[in-house]
Scaffold this motif. Structure first.
Motif, PDB file in Angstrom:
ATOM      1  N   SER A   1       0.860  -1.198   0.000  1.00 51.21           N
ATOM      2  CA  SER A   1       0.000   0.000   0.000  1.00 51.21           C
ATOM      3  C   SER A   1       0.878   1.223   0.000  1.00 51.21           C
ATOM      4  O   SER A   1       2.030   1.144   0.405  1.00 51.21           O
ATOM      5  CB  SER A   1      -0.864   0.062   1.255  1.00 51.21           C
ATOM      6  N   ARG A   2       0.273   2.363  -0.393  1.00 54.92           N
ATOM      7  CA  ARG A   2       1.056   3.587  -0.243  1.00 54.92           C
ATOM      8  C   ARG A   2       1.321   3.802   1.244  1.00 54.92           C
ATOM      9  O   ARG A   2       0.521   3.372   2.095  1.00 54.92           O
ATOM     10  CB  ARG A   2       0.296   4.763  -0.846  1.00 54.92           C
ATOM     11  N   LEU A   3       2.456   4.463   1.547  1.00 52.83           N
ATOM     12  CA  LEU A   3       2.789   4.709   2.954  1.00 52.83           C
ATOM     13  C   LEU A   3       1.954   5.871   3.463  1.00 52.83           C
ATOM     14  O   LEU A   3       1.957   6.952   2.876  1.00 52.83           O
ATOM     15  CB  LEU A   3       4.263   5.068   3.101  1.00 52.83           C
ATOM     16  N   SER A   4       1.241   5.617   4.531  1.00 52.49           N
ATOM     17  CA  SER A   4       0.383   6.649   5.100  1.00 52.49           C
ATOM     18  C   SER A   4       0.019   6.185   6.511  1.00 52.49           C
ATOM     19  O   SER A   4      -0.107   4.974   6.737  1.00 52.49           O
ATOM     20  CB  SER A   4      -0.850   6.754   4.203  1.00 52.49           C
ATOM     21  N   PRO A   5      -0.137   7.123   7.459  1.00 50.84           N
ATOM     22  CA  PRO A   5      -0.382   6.685   8.843  1.00 50.84           C
ATOM     23  C   PRO A   5      -1.540   5.703   8.937  1.00 50.84           C
ATOM     24  O   PRO A   5      -1.461   4.690   9.623  1.00 50.84           O
ATOM     25  CB  PRO A   5      -0.703   7.990   9.576  1.00 50.84           C
ATOM     26  N   TRP A   6      -2.643   5.989   8.221  1.00 53.25           N
ATOM     27  CA  TRP A   6      -3.803   5.109   8.391  1.00 53.25           C
ATOM     28  C   TRP A   6      -3.714   3.832   7.560  1.00 53.25           C
ATOM     29  O   TRP A   6      -4.452   2.888   7.798  1.00 53.25           O
ATOM     30  CB  TRP A   6      -5.115   5.859   8.137  1.00 53.25           C
ATOM     31  N   LYS A   7      -2.786   3.772   6.613  1.00 54.86           N
ATOM     32  CA  LYS A   7      -2.581   2.499   5.898  1.00 54.86           C
ATOM     33  C   LYS A   7      -1.848   1.519   6.821  1.00 54.86           C
ATOM     34  O   LYS A   7      -1.850   0.315   6.590  1.00 54.86           O
ATOM     35  CB  LYS A   7      -1.812   2.711   4.602  1.00 54.86           C
ATOM     36  N   GLY A   8      -1.189   2.076   7.866  1.00 62.31           N
ATOM     37  CA  GLY A   8      -0.766   1.270   9.016  1.00 62.31           C
ATOM     38  C   GLY A   8       0.366   0.282   8.827  1.00 62.31           C
ATOM     39  O   GLY A   8       0.417  -0.734   9.537  1.00 62.31           O
ATOM     40  N   GLN A   9       1.309   0.565   7.940  1.00 61.31           N
ATOM     41  CA  GLN A   9       2.420  -0.392   7.775  1.00 61.31           C
ATOM     42  C   GLN A   9       3.161  -0.640   9.090  1.00 61.31           C
ATOM     43  O   GLN A   9       3.712  -1.719   9.302  1.00 61.31           O
ATOM     44  CB  GLN A   9       3.404   0.135   6.716  1.00 61.31           C
ATOM     45  N   HIS A  10       3.152   0.381   9.987  1.00 57.53           N
ATOM     46  CA  HIS A  10       3.845   0.211  11.277  1.00 57.53           C
ATOM     47  C   HIS A  10       3.259  -0.936  12.104  1.00 57.53           C
ATOM     48  O   HIS A  10       3.949  -1.536  12.916  1.00 57.53           O
ATOM     49  CB  HIS A  10       3.794   1.521  12.081  1.00 57.53           C
TER      50      HIS A  10
END
Ligand code: UDP
Length: 385
Positions: A211-220
Motif C-alpha cells: 500500500s502507499r505509505l500513510s499513517p492510516w494504511k498502518g504499515q507500522h
C-alpha cells in the motif's frame, strides 16, 4: 455500447482508484475520453493503452483542499465554479460523465447547473469522520442527492455509510471493482525465486504489505507485529507516500532501522511489479487502521493465490471471509494480528486451502467483465431515464 463517456479524475498519480479507472477506460476506449485535473503517470498509462486523455489543470487552491478540510474548503468556491462551467461545455459532446474521485464529483455535480449530461459518482471512499470533515460530508451528500444520477459504490460497507449519512438509497448501486487476473496468473516460479534470492531470504516465511505509505494504511502495525513473531519470519513492505506524508515516512524509516528487526524488514518503495512480489509472499497482510471501502490489495492477494489477513472494517469482510479465505482482525490491534499470523503460519495445509478459496472468490466477485457490464447497464439506465 456506443454511449460516449467522459471520465473525470482529479489526480494523475497511480493509486487504487486510478488503477480501476485504467481498467474502465480501456474497456470503453472506443467511446470515452479521460479528463484529468493534474498530469502524472496515469496519463502515460492510459495513452499507452489507446485511451484519449486531456488535462485541464485545476488551480492549487482547489487541488490542495482535502475531504477532511473544514471551512477552509470554502476558499475554493470560485475555482470550483469556473471549472464546473468548463466541464459543462466539454461535456456537451458526451452522453454521461463518470466521476472517479471526490473533487471530480463535486465539480461535475455543479456542472449540472450549466446543463451537463447525467453524472455518475463512483464512490471509492467510506465517508467516515476520519476522512471527511462534517461540512464536506454534508456538502457531498446534498450534491449527490440533488445532482447525481447514480452513485456507484465499491462495497456494501461504503454504501451503508453513504445511506446512513442521508444519501438517497435509490441512487446507490454497489458495483465491486473488476481486477484482471492475468498479471497474477502469468507469474512464473523463476520470477518468484528471483525475488526471494534478491531479498536473501531463501524459504523463510514472508509476509507482504502492499500500500502507499500513510499513517492510516498502518504499515507500522506489521512492523510491530514482527517483534512477536518467530525470528525466521520476514516482512516485505511495498509502497511509498503518494500524498506527501513525509512525517510518517520518517517515523517508519526509523522504526524499520531498529537493529533488532532491520534484517527482517524489506522495504522496496513504490513498485510496478506487485503481482510478482505478492506471489513471492506466504501471506498478504492488510494493515489499515481505519475502515477501507474495498482495498484492491486484498483482492490482488487472492488473485495471487495467497491467504489474506485484513483489518476487519468497512468493505474488507466483503473480500476476506474469516477462516475461509484468510483471517480478519481488529484494525490496529498488533497483538491480534501477531496471534492470527502465528496461527496461520503454523498450518500450511489450511493456508493453501484458504488461498485456493480466496482465488475462486476474487475471480467471481471481482470480475472485470461483470463490473463493466454493470456500469454499462447503469449508464444505459441514466441516459434513457
Ligand atoms: N500498488 C502499486 N505499487 C506499490 C504499492 C501499491 O502498484 O508500490 C498498487 C496495489 O497493487 C493496488 C493499489 O496500488 O493496486 C492500491 O490500491 P488500494 O485500493 O489497495 O489502496 P488505495 O491506495 O487506493 O487506498
Amino acid at each position: 455500447m456506443s454511449r460516449r463517456i467522459l471520465f473525470l479524475n482529479h489526480v494523475g498519480i497511480l493509486g487504487g482508484a486510478e488503477y480501476c479507472l485504467i481498467d474502465m477506460a480501456v474497456a470503453f476506449r472506443e467511446n470515452c475520453q479521460v479528463l484529468l485535473f493534474s498530469d502524472g503517470p496515469l496519463r502515460e498509462r492510459l495513452e499507452a493503452q489507446g485511451v484519449i486523455v486531456n488535462i485541464l489543470p485545476a488551480p492549487d487552491s482547489l487541488l490542495g483542499i482535502r475531504t477532511s478540510s473544514g471551512m477552509s474548503s470554502l476558499k475554493s468556491i470560485p475555482a470550483l465554479i469556473q471549472l464546473s462551467r468548463q466541464i459543462a461545455t466539454i461535456a456537451q459532446d458526451f452522453d454521461v460523465i463518470h466521476t472517479n474521485s471526490q473533487k471530480a464529483f463535486v465539480i461535475a455535480a455543479l456542472s449540472k447547473l450549466w446543463g451537463s449530461p447525467p453524472v455518475l459518482w463512483h464512490l471509492r471512499d467510506i465517508m467516515t469522520s476520519r476522512h471527511f470533515s462534517p461540512i464536506n460530508r454534508k456538502v457531498a451528500i446534498s450534491l449527490a442527492n440533488r445532482f447525481i444520477s447514480k452513485v456507484l459504490i465499491v462495497s456494501q460497507g461504503a454504501a451503508d455509510q453513504f445511506i446512513a449519512l442521508g444519501g438517497k438509497p435509490s441512487l446507490v448501486r454497489v458495483i465491486y471493482d473488476g481486477i484482471p487476473p492475468d498479471p497474477f496468473i502469468k507469474v512464473t516460479p523463476e520470477q518468484i525465486t528471483a525475488v526471494r534470492t534478491e531479498l536473501g531470504i531463501g524459504d523463510a516465511p514472508l509476509l507482504g504489505a502492499f500500500s502507499r505509505l500513510s499513517p492510516w494504511k498502518g504499515q507500522h502495525i506489521l512492523v510491530e507485529a514482527l517483534y512477536q513473531l518467530p525470528e525466521e519470519v520476514h516482512a516485505l513492505i511495498v509502497g511509498d507516500a503518494l500524498f506527501g506524508e513525509s512525517d510518517y515516512v520518517k517515523t517508519f524509516k526509523a522504526a524499520i532501522a531498529d537493529p533488532k528487526i532491520a534484517h527482517r524488514v524489506h522495504w522496496l518503495g513504490f513498485r510496478t511489479d506487485v503481482p510478482v512480489l505478492m506471489s513471492a509472499c506466504d501471506i498478504v497482510v492488510h494493515t489499515s487502521t481505519e475502515p477501507e471501502p474495498c482495498a484492491r490489495v486484498g483482492v490482488e492477494g487472492q488473485l495471487a493465490e495467497k491467504p489474506v489477513i485484513a483489518a476487519n472494517a468497512g468493505g474488507m469482510p466483503e473480500i476476506v471471509e474469516d477462516y475461509k479465505t484468510g483471517r480478519l482482525y481488529a484494525p490496529g490491534d498488533v497483538g491480534a494480528l501477531a496471534t492470527a499470523l502465528q496461527e496461520m503460519l503454523s498450518d500450511t495445509e489450511a493456508l493453501s486451502l484458504m488461498a485456493k478459496q480466496g482465488k475462486a472468490h476474487a475471480l467471481s466477485r471481482f470480475s472485470l467483465a461483470n463490473c463493466i457490464g454493470d456500469i454499462e447497464s447503469v449508464i444505459e439506465e441514466v441516459v434513457t431515464a
